[in-house]
Design an enzyme around this catalytic site. Structure first.
Site, PDB file in Angstrom:
ATOM      1  N   ASP A  26     -46.379 -16.583  -7.148  1.00 48.02           N
ATOM      2  CA  ASP A  26     -47.076 -14.545  -7.074  1.00 48.02           C
ATOM      3  C   ASP A  26     -46.374 -13.522  -8.053  1.00 48.02           C
ATOM      4  O   ASP A  26     -44.686 -13.720  -7.327  1.00 48.02           O
ATOM      5  CB  ASP A  26     -47.341 -14.482  -5.984  1.00 48.02           C
ATOM      6  CG  ASP A  26     -48.254 -12.711  -5.752  1.00 48.02           C
ATOM      7  OD1 ASP A  26     -48.604 -12.338  -7.122  1.00 48.02           O
ATOM      8  OD2 ASP A  26     -48.183 -12.259  -4.471  1.00 48.02           O
ATOM      9  N   HIS A  86     -51.618 -10.023   0.791  1.00 45.52           N
ATOM     10  CA  HIS A  86     -49.335 -10.210   1.281  1.00 45.52           C
ATOM     11  C   HIS A  86     -49.691  -8.969   1.045  1.00 45.52           C
ATOM     12  O   HIS A  86     -49.662  -7.636   0.759  1.00 45.52           O
ATOM     13  CB  HIS A  86     -49.810 -10.903  -0.411  1.00 45.52           C
ATOM     14  CG  HIS A  86     -48.861 -10.471  -0.549  1.00 45.52           C
ATOM     15  ND1 HIS A  86     -47.674 -10.352  -2.369  1.00 45.52           N
ATOM     16  CD2 HIS A  86     -47.058 -11.017  -0.095  1.00 45.52           C
ATOM     17  CE1 HIS A  86     -46.605 -10.098  -2.593  1.00 45.52           C
ATOM     18  NE2 HIS A  86     -46.009 -10.768  -1.207  1.00 45.52           N
ATOM     19  N   MET A  94     -42.100 -15.045  -4.329  1.00 42.59           N
ATOM     20  CA  MET A  94     -42.189 -14.000  -5.301  1.00 42.59           C
ATOM     21  C   MET A  94     -41.185 -14.959  -6.264  1.00 42.59           C
ATOM     22  O   MET A  94     -40.356 -14.813  -6.683  1.00 42.59           O
ATOM     23  CB  MET A  94     -41.971 -12.864  -4.820  1.00 42.59           C
ATOM     24  CG  MET A  94     -42.568 -11.915  -3.920  1.00 42.59           C
ATOM     25  SD  MET A  94     -44.665 -11.953  -3.850  1.00 42.59           S
ATOM     26  CE  MET A  94     -44.031 -10.818  -5.589  1.00 42.59           C
ATOM     27  N   SER A 147     -53.509 -10.083 -13.451  1.00 40.77           N
ATOM     28  CA  SER A 147     -53.458  -9.444 -14.427  1.00 40.77           C
ATOM     29  C   SER A 147     -53.970 -10.414 -15.580  1.00 40.77           C
ATOM     30  O   SER A 147     -55.110 -10.235 -16.558  1.00 40.77           O
ATOM     31  CB  SER A 147     -52.266  -9.362 -15.037  1.00 40.77           C
ATOM     32  OG  SER A 147     -50.933 -10.106 -15.056  1.00 40.77           O
TER      33      SER A 147
HETATM   34  O1  LIG Z   1     -47.547  -9.421  -4.822  1.00 45.92           O
HETATM   35  C1  LIG Z   1     -47.552  -9.012  -6.547  1.00 45.92           C
HETATM   36  C2  LIG Z   1     -47.296  -7.648  -6.927  1.00 45.92           C
HETATM   37  O2  LIG Z   1     -46.934  -7.350  -5.846  1.00 45.92           O
HETATM   38  C3  LIG Z   1     -49.378  -9.237  -6.842  1.00 45.92           C
HETATM   39  O3  LIG Z   1     -49.728 -10.627  -6.700  1.00 45.92           O
HETATM   40  C4  LIG Z   1     -49.150  -9.663  -8.723  1.00 45.92           C
HETATM   41  O4  LIG Z   1     -47.700  -9.205  -8.822  1.00 45.92           O
HETATM   42  C5  LIG Z   1     -49.950 -10.470  -9.070  1.00 45.92           C
HETATM   43  O5  LIG Z   1     -49.534  -9.401 -10.124  1.00 45.92           O
HETATM   44  P1  LIG Z   1     -49.910 -10.135 -12.261  1.00 45.92           P
HETATM   45  O6  LIG Z   1     -50.386 -12.017 -11.872  1.00 45.92           O
HETATM   46  O7  LIG Z   1     -50.399  -9.086 -12.578  1.00 45.92           O
HETATM   47  O8  LIG Z   1     -48.393 -10.052 -11.587  1.00 45.92           O
HETATM   48 FE   LIG Z   2     -48.778 -10.426  -4.289  1.00 47.71          FE
END
Ligand SMILES: O=C(CO)[C@H](O)[C@H](O)COP(=O)(O)O
Ligand SMILES: [Fe+2]
Length: 218
Positions: free
Chosen positions: A171, A62, A133, A194
């Site tokens: 994500d 990514h 996202m 996380s």
């Molecule tokens: O691209 C991302 C942040 O920019 C990460 O992949 C994403 O935040 C994963 O972490 P979490 O599951 O803790 O949110």
């Molecule tokens: Fe990511």
């Protein structure tokens, strides 16, 4: 239904061992940040190349970087099975998706929370995966943004309309608490950072997340 754990919240000084803790994952999600496109710096091509020898799992890169047109094909060449660039950073997204595919990887495009899907409807057939996202990119451990759910639904509807096989990845803030909402909206590939690496047993968490997502589709 695929689970692609992000190693962003793993012990970055022990990545070889950390990827071996998620043997049930479908891919390893690698967050590349350059301190320009996002205000954080993680890892890049040399680390990806080194890590390649430590697991059989496919890599899902990514790229949260400026100028993905310059760098994304190199991640495919380095052995990433899937390479995601951000449309907000790409100068020529169609050409870039074709270049990634020409390198033998799956081409994927990411949208930040405020970027709409509709302008890219005609591009879906150029993509093997679309990443929506569900946090502002840059950091792990952020809270899931429910405002992104309607866009996931609209993206799924557009994919159905065009009859494409494009995967739909989410994500950011994906956990046992939020994954069902994403699956209901139409996502089929789930990044969890996380949630997986803060679990006592990361591999068991991968399996639990997959079961929850699969139960929604059943
Ligand atoms: O691209 C991302 C942040 O920019 C990460 O992949 C994403 O935040 C994963 O972490 P979490 O599951 O803790 O949110
Ligand atoms: Fe990511």
């Amino acid at each position: 239904m695929q689970i692609t754990p992000s190693i962003l919240n793993a012990d970055l000084a022990n990545l070889g061992a950390e990827v071996r803790r998620i043997g049930s994952a479908d891919m390893v999600h690698i967050d590349v940040m350059d301190n320009h496109f996002v205000p954080n710096l993680t890892l890049g091509l040399p680390v990806v190349e080194s890590l390649r020898a430590h697991t059989e799992l496919p890599f899902d890169a990514h790229l949260m970087i400026a100028d993905p047109d310059r760098w994304a094909p190199a991640y495919a060449e380095a052995g990433c099975a899937s390479v995601t660039f951000h449309v907000e950073a790409a100068a020529a997204p169609v050409r870039l998706a074709r270049e990634i595919r020409a390198q033998g990887a799956r081409a994927s495009m990411a949208l930040k929370p405020a970027t709409p899907i509709e302008p890219y409807e005609d591009m879906l057939a150029e993509l093997d995966m679309l990443l929506i996202m569900t946090v502002e990119p840059g950091f792990g451990g952020q809270k899931f943004l429910d405002m992104c759910l309607p866009k996931i639904r609209r993206a799924r509807a557009l994919m159905d309309k065009h009859g494409v096989e494009t995967w739909l990845q989410v994500d950011g803030g994906v956990s046992l608490e939020t994954i069902e909402r994403c699956a209901e909206a139409g996502a089929d590939v789930f990044v969890a950072g996380s949630a997986v690496y803060s679990a006592a047993d990361p591999d068991a968490m991968v399996k639990d997340l997959r079961s929850k997502a699969e139960a929604v589709r059943a």
